[in-house]
Design a protein around this motif. Structure first.
Motif, PDB file in Angstrom:
ATOM      1  N   ARG A 142      63.553  70.205   6.983  1.00  0.00           N
ATOM      2  CA  ARG A 142      63.558  71.665   7.083  1.00  0.00           C
ATOM      3  C   ARG A 142      62.174  72.285   6.947  1.00  0.00           C
ATOM      4  NH1 ARG A 142      68.383  72.068   9.578  1.00  0.00           N
ATOM      5  NH2 ARG A 142      70.127  71.491   8.217  1.00  0.00           N
ATOM      6  N   ALA A 143      61.317  71.732   6.116  1.00  0.00           N
ATOM      7  CA  ALA A 143      59.969  72.292   6.008  1.00  0.00           C
ATOM      8  C   ALA A 143      59.223  72.119   7.324  1.00  0.00           C
ATOM      9  CB  ALA A 143      59.200  71.637   4.860  1.00  0.00           C
ATOM     10  N   PHE A 144      59.331  70.950   7.935  1.00  0.00           N
ATOM     11  CA  PHE A 144      58.702  70.728   9.239  1.00  0.00           C
ATOM     12  C   PHE A 144      59.305  71.659  10.284  1.00  0.00           C
ATOM     13  CE2 PHE A 144      57.897  65.875   8.415  1.00  0.00           C
ATOM     14  CZ  PHE A 144      57.134  66.191   7.310  1.00  0.00           C
ATOM     15  N   GLN A 145      60.623  71.853  10.202  1.00  0.00           N
ATOM     16  CA  GLN A 145      61.356  72.628  11.206  1.00  0.00           C
ATOM     17  C   GLN A 145      61.030  74.112  11.146  1.00  0.00           C
ATOM     18  OE1 GLN A 145      65.605  72.349  10.672  1.00  0.00           O
ATOM     19  NE2 GLN A 145      66.047  73.950  12.166  1.00  0.00           N
ATOM     20  N   ILE A 146      60.934  74.651   9.927  1.00  0.00           N
ATOM     21  CA  ILE A 146      60.899  76.102   9.755  1.00  0.00           C
ATOM     22  C   ILE A 146      59.558  76.631   9.271  1.00  0.00           C
ATOM     23  CG2 ILE A 146      61.969  78.011   8.456  1.00  0.00           C
ATOM     24  CD1 ILE A 146      64.528  76.255   8.340  1.00  0.00           C
ATOM     25  N   GLU A 147      58.853  75.847   8.466  1.00  0.00           N
ATOM     26  CA  GLU A 147      57.683  76.361   7.764  1.00  0.00           C
ATOM     27  C   GLU A 147      56.347  75.926   8.350  1.00  0.00           C
ATOM     28  OE1 GLU A 147      58.182  75.196   3.669  1.00  0.00           O
ATOM     29  OE2 GLU A 147      60.333  75.674   3.730  1.00  0.00           O
ATOM     30  N   THR A 182      58.223  75.393  17.213  1.00  0.00           N
ATOM     31  CA  THR A 182      59.665  75.323  17.412  1.00  0.00           C
ATOM     32  C   THR A 182      60.304  74.377  16.398  1.00  0.00           C
ATOM     33  OG1 THR A 182      59.464  73.508  18.987  1.00  0.00           O
ATOM     34  CG2 THR A 182      59.317  75.731  19.872  1.00  0.00           C
ATOM     35  N   TRP A 183      61.614  74.212  16.501  1.00  0.00           N
ATOM     36  CA  TRP A 183      62.349  73.352  15.576  1.00  0.00           C
ATOM     37  C   TRP A 183      62.019  71.871  15.748  1.00  0.00           C
ATOM     38  CZ3 TRP A 183      68.152  75.200  15.415  1.00  0.00           C
ATOM     39  CH2 TRP A 183      68.201  76.509  14.911  1.00  0.00           C
ATOM     40  N   ASP A 184      61.430  71.496  16.877  1.00  0.00           N
ATOM     41  CA  ASP A 184      61.323  70.080  17.224  1.00  0.00           C
ATOM     42  C   ASP A 184      60.546  69.251  16.209  1.00  0.00           C
ATOM     43  OD1 ASP A 184      62.356  69.986  20.305  1.00  0.00           O
ATOM     44  OD2 ASP A 184      61.339  71.861  19.854  1.00  0.00           O
ATOM     45  N   LYS A 185      59.601  69.865  15.498  1.00  0.00           N
ATOM     46  CA  LYS A 185      58.832  69.102  14.507  1.00  0.00           C
ATOM     47  C   LYS A 185      59.728  68.503  13.436  1.00  0.00           C
ATOM     48  CE  LYS A 185      54.575  71.852  14.753  1.00  0.00           C
ATOM     49  NZ  LYS A 185      53.716  72.803  13.997  1.00  0.00           N
ATOM     50  N   GLY A 186      60.755  69.217  13.048  1.00  0.00           N
ATOM     51  CA  GLY A 186      61.632  68.737  11.992  1.00  0.00           C
ATOM     52  C   GLY A 186      62.811  67.921  12.472  1.00  0.00           C
ATOM     53  N   LYS A 187      62.882  67.685  13.778  1.00  0.00           N
ATOM     54  CA  LYS A 187      64.046  67.004  14.340  1.00  0.00           C
ATOM     55  C   LYS A 187      63.723  65.647  14.964  1.00  0.00           C
ATOM     56  CE  LYS A 187      67.142  70.382  13.771  1.00  0.00           C
ATOM     57  NZ  LYS A 187      68.463  70.201  13.116  1.00  0.00           N
ATOM     58  N   ASN A 188      62.444  65.354  15.184  1.00  0.00           N
ATOM     59  CA  ASN A 188      62.074  64.187  15.974  1.00  0.00           C
ATOM     60  C   ASN A 188      61.394  63.086  15.182  1.00  0.00           C
ATOM     61  OD1 ASN A 188      62.584  64.436  19.068  1.00  0.00           O
ATOM     62  ND2 ASN A 188      62.100  66.505  18.359  1.00  0.00           N
ATOM     63  N   CYS A 189      61.530  63.107  13.872  1.00  0.00           N
ATOM     64  CA  CYS A 189      60.962  62.040  13.060  1.00  0.00           C
ATOM     65  C   CYS A 189      61.695  60.723  13.354  1.00  0.00           C
ATOM     66  CB  CYS A 189      61.056  62.382  11.584  1.00  0.00           C
ATOM     67  SG  CYS A 189      60.281  63.960  11.154  1.00  0.00           S
ATOM     68  N   GLU A 190      61.008  59.634  13.139  1.00  0.00           N
ATOM     69  CA  GLU A 190      61.555  58.306  13.396  1.00  0.00           C
ATOM     70  C   GLU A 190      62.885  58.119  12.668  1.00  0.00           C
ATOM     71  OE1 GLU A 190      59.907  53.687  13.141  1.00  0.00           O
ATOM     72  OE2 GLU A 190      58.924  55.292  12.005  1.00  0.00           O
ATOM     73  N   THR A 191      63.877  57.593  13.369  1.00  0.00           N
ATOM     74  CA  THR A 191      65.228  57.263  12.864  1.00  0.00           C
ATOM     75  C   THR A 191      66.113  58.479  12.627  1.00  0.00           C
ATOM     76  OG1 THR A 191      64.778  57.276  10.448  1.00  0.00           O
ATOM     77  CG2 THR A 191      64.246  55.247  11.665  1.00  0.00           C
ATOM     78  N   PHE A 192      65.756  59.649  13.131  1.00  0.00           N
ATOM     79  CA  PHE A 192      66.470  60.887  12.792  1.00  0.00           C
ATOM     80  C   PHE A 192      67.704  61.170  13.643  1.00  0.00           C
ATOM     81  CE2 PHE A 192      63.941  64.124  10.051  1.00  0.00           C
ATOM     82  CZ  PHE A 192      63.801  63.180   9.054  1.00  0.00           C
ATOM     83  N   ARG A 230      56.801  60.711   5.559  1.00  0.00           N
ATOM     84  CA  ARG A 230      55.739  60.913   4.594  1.00  0.00           C
ATOM     85  C   ARG A 230      55.465  62.414   4.462  1.00  0.00           C
ATOM     86  NH1 ARG A 230      51.650  56.118   6.821  1.00  0.00           N
ATOM     87  NH2 ARG A 230      53.200  54.437   6.623  1.00  0.00           N
ATOM     88  N   THR A 231      55.269  62.888   3.269  1.00  0.00           N
ATOM     89  CA  THR A 231      55.048  64.293   2.890  1.00  0.00           C
ATOM     90  C   THR A 231      56.326  65.125   2.955  1.00  0.00           C
ATOM     91  OG1 THR A 231      54.438  65.328   5.030  1.00  0.00           O
ATOM     92  CG2 THR A 231      52.689  64.148   3.822  1.00  0.00           C
ATOM     93  N   SER A 232      57.472  64.515   3.299  1.00  0.00           N
ATOM     94  CA  SER A 232      58.710  65.284   3.382  1.00  0.00           C
ATOM     95  C   SER A 232      59.177  65.720   1.994  1.00  0.00           C
ATOM     96  CB  SER A 232      59.815  64.451   4.024  1.00  0.00           C
ATOM     97  OG  SER A 232      61.077  65.087   3.872  1.00  0.00           O
ATOM     98  N   VAL A 233      59.636  66.974   1.925  1.00  0.00           N
ATOM     99  CA  VAL A 233      60.262  67.480   0.702  1.00  0.00           C
ATOM    100  C   VAL A 233      61.634  68.092   0.985  1.00  0.00           C
ATOM    101  CG1 VAL A 233      58.087  67.891  -0.509  1.00  0.00           C
ATOM    102  CG2 VAL A 233      59.029  69.694   0.941  1.00  0.00           C
ATOM    103  N   LYS A 234      62.010  68.184   2.280  1.00  0.00           N
ATOM    104  CA  LYS A 234      63.259  68.863   2.626  1.00  0.00           C
ATOM    105  C   LYS A 234      64.012  68.119   3.736  1.00  0.00           C
ATOM    106  CE  LYS A 234      61.682  73.478   1.206  1.00  0.00           C
ATOM    107  NZ  LYS A 234      61.475  74.890   1.614  1.00  0.00           N
TER     108      LYS A 234
END
Length: 286
Positions: free
Chosen positions: A164-169, A173-183, A120-124
């Protein structure tokens, strides 16, 4: 050997892909599951080899059944960032002097054809085909890349899905953009290390909606598999059943011109690595 797990999530049965490449053999009479304990037990693995060679393993009729992740009870997933020369170049990043380490939680792992959820709210939301290394022996303070390879139990295809938005922006650290469910789709097989004589000579490919996006080779890795295992063992103990995702080649959405073709619900991603099998995922909204 090509080991896999078949059945509904949480109730998978261990299986072996026969040498003909199509027949599945039921391993549930020999082993409880495919996990770190099995990889660390040469006697158990030899028992599987003998049973497979004798033809005594029962055929497993898996028609219509789900293929799950090929490894149960994963301890940790260590990931290596920016580990391909061409991927670093496409993102404008400097070549790392040492491996970049981040983590994925084991609960991100799903089967190779399970649905991937766009957060949810993902754009990247982005794609990344990766070689996954499965540890087969406890590794502490290894001294050489050769030692690193000797501690590998097997290999698998991994899809390191990334937001990528979660990861970088979003800070941190990068973990926010890497640990979403089913990733972290994994599989279809865990291919034992003896079937992969040179992990630095494997082709990796990924398609989105039938269009080839990534077409690389592990020869492009900045840090090879043996060196990665050696390096990581200096900072943490690696146990049988731990997984290392070793990075992705060029061709991700982030590295493309605007408007970047990030993933949306309804997209279909397919990926494969030479000798390790093929994945297919449909994307849906979380």
């Amino acid at each position: 050997m090509k080991l896999l797990r078949v059945g509904t999530a949480g109730a998978e049965r261990p299986a072996l892909l026969d040498q003909d490449g199509t027949t599945l053999r039921d391993l549930s009479g020999l082993v409880g599951d495919i996990d770190g304990a099995l990889l660390a037990d040469e006697t158990a693995r030899e028992r599987i080899r003998r049973a497979a060679a004798s033809g005594e393993l029962p055929v497993l009729d898996a028609a219509g059944e789900r293929v799950g992740p090929p490894l149960a009870r994963i301890g940790k997933i260590v990931c290596i960032g920016l580990n391909y020369h061409d991927h670093a170049a496409e993102t404008g990043a400097e070549i790392p002097a040492e491996p970049i380490i981040f983590f994925k939680a084991p609960d991100t792992v799903i089967g190779p054809e399970d649905t991937v959820l766009v957060p949810r709210t993902s754009v990247k939301t982005d794609w990344e085909v990766e070689l996954a290394v499965v540890i087969g022996r406890t590794a502490r303070y290894l001294e050489s890349a050769e030692d690193g390879l000797a501690h590998v139990g097997g290999y698998a295809v991994a899809h390191d899905v990334s937001e990528r938005a979660f990861q970088i922006e979003r800070g941190g650290t990068w973990d926010k953009g890497k640990n979403c469910e089913t990733f972290n789709p994994l599989g279809p097989w865990l291919v034992t290390a003896d079937e992969v004589p040179d992990p630095q000579n494997l082709g990796l490919r990924l398609w989105v909606n039938g269009e080839l996006k990534q077409n690389g080779t592990t020869a492009e890795q900045i840090f090879g598999v043996g060196e990665i295992v050696r390096y990581v063992s200096q900072f943490m103990t690696l146990y049988p059943g731990d997984v290392i995702n070793t990075g992705t080649p060029a061709g991700v959405a982030m590295g493309r011109p605007e408007p970047k073709p990030y993933l949306r619900a309804g997209d279909v991603v397919e990926l494969e690595i030479d000798g390790l099998g093929r994945q297919r995922q449909e994307f849906a909204d979380a």
